[in-house]
Design an enzyme around this catalytic site. Sequence first.
Site, short mmCIF file in Angstrom:
data_model
loop_
_atom_site.label_atom_id
_atom_site.label_comp_id
_atom_site.label_asym_id
_atom_site.label_seq_id
_atom_site.Cartn_x
_atom_site.Cartn_y
_atom_site.Cartn_z
N ARG A 102 0.87 -1.39 0.11
CA ARG A 102 0.04 -0.09 -0.06
C ARG A 102 0.83 1.22 -0.18
O ARG A 102 1.60 1.41 1.03
CB ARG A 102 -0.78 0.05 1.18
N GLN A 132 -10.00 -3.93 -3.48
CA GLN A 132 -11.44 -3.49 -2.91
C GLN A 132 -12.35 -3.72 -3.94
O GLN A 132 -13.65 -4.19 -3.54
CB GLN A 132 -11.49 -1.82 -2.71
N ASP A 217 -17.06 7.20 -2.02
CA ASP A 217 -15.96 7.41 -1.45
C ASP A 217 -15.51 8.67 -0.69
O ASP A 217 -16.39 9.44 -0.75
CB ASP A 217 -14.73 6.72 -2.19
N CYS A 257 -16.10 1.68 0.30
CA CYS A 257 -15.13 0.80 0.57
C CYS A 257 -14.82 0.95 2.39
O CYS A 257 -13.93 0.18 2.75
CB CYS A 257 -13.96 1.18 -0.11
N ARG A 285 -13.66 -8.63 1.77
CA ARG A 285 -12.14 -8.56 1.41
C ARG A 285 -11.34 -9.68 1.95
O ARG A 285 -10.39 -10.08 1.25
CB ARG A 285 -11.60 -7.11 2.23
N1 CP Z 1 -11.16 -0.04 2.16
C1 CP Z 1 -9.92 -0.16 2.52
O1 CP Z 1 -8.89 -0.20 1.85
O2 CP Z 1 -9.90 0.03 3.89
P1 CP Z 1 -8.55 0.00 4.60
O3 CP Z 1 -7.84 1.55 4.55
O4 CP Z 1 -8.77 0.07 6.38
O5 CP Z 1 -7.40 -0.97 4.43
#
Ligand code: CP
Length: 299
Positions: A102, A132, A217, A257, A285
Amino acid sequence: MQPRHFTSLLDLTSAELYALILRAIELKTKPNLDYRPLKGRVLAMIFEKSSTRTRISFEVAMAQFGGTALFLSPRDTQLGRGEPLEDSAKVISSMVDCIMLRTNSHETVATFALHSRVPVINGLTDWQHPCQLLADIQTYFELRGDIAGKTVTWIGDGNNMCHSYIHAAQQFDFKLNIACPDSYRPDQAIVDAAGDRVRFFASPEQAASQAELVVTDVWASMGQEDEQKNREIAFRNFQVNAQVMQAARADAIFMHCLPAHRGEEVSADVIDGPQSVVFIEAENRLHAQKALLEFLICR
Ligand code: CP
């Protein structure tokens, strides 16, 4: 054999994605506690940004499949001290079976994929959030069946999630109606590649007309906190609320999400109401990522 990566939904074929969604549903509905396809396998997870769902779902998926997940923050590794990404990708991929990142910049994930000898998974970048989308599409399939030919409405920022929804429209063959402020439109090249499946509308109500799924979002994503005030002004007419959901089909569902800001991009009565499936979506997820890890690592 060259590793397969999952940096965006376009890294897999449409048939592979369909199979993955069906497998995720199977893993969820027919759990087998003795199934350990990733016994002895290790997933490295590199997080430049915070996470609840992504971190927990990948970690639990690896544990339930008999493997191990390593949480690596740039602050505690040489990544944070400027070790070249190319070197880091070579070193980390020489010791683990898969790498999930990430990162702030999509370039980081792309560079890792180029130099890694094991599969690389995008756990969110500024450009895409494909994991997602696996959960979102799984959720739609579970609750409403195949999404092909359906109308999905995206309201709000033309951000990484919006980009991944455009890719999903291509891969799963649904129509995507978008309502967003002019200054926050998604990347034009991504839109153009999707052809006439993607259409823009002036208002959320117009975009949601006859929609089977409505999605939004946050107005300011992680790293955009300085823009919060300006974004609140730009997005104030782009909230998913009861009026917008009334424009959609009566059996439309709402996804987000998470985390969500009630009273900003979505009203509380929608996200906590009967059309909202956000917590099924969040749980998925785990199941979708199990299917993804199995696909990428057990090949
Ligand atoms: N939706 C999502 O990616 O949640 P997090 O940021 O908690 O991983």
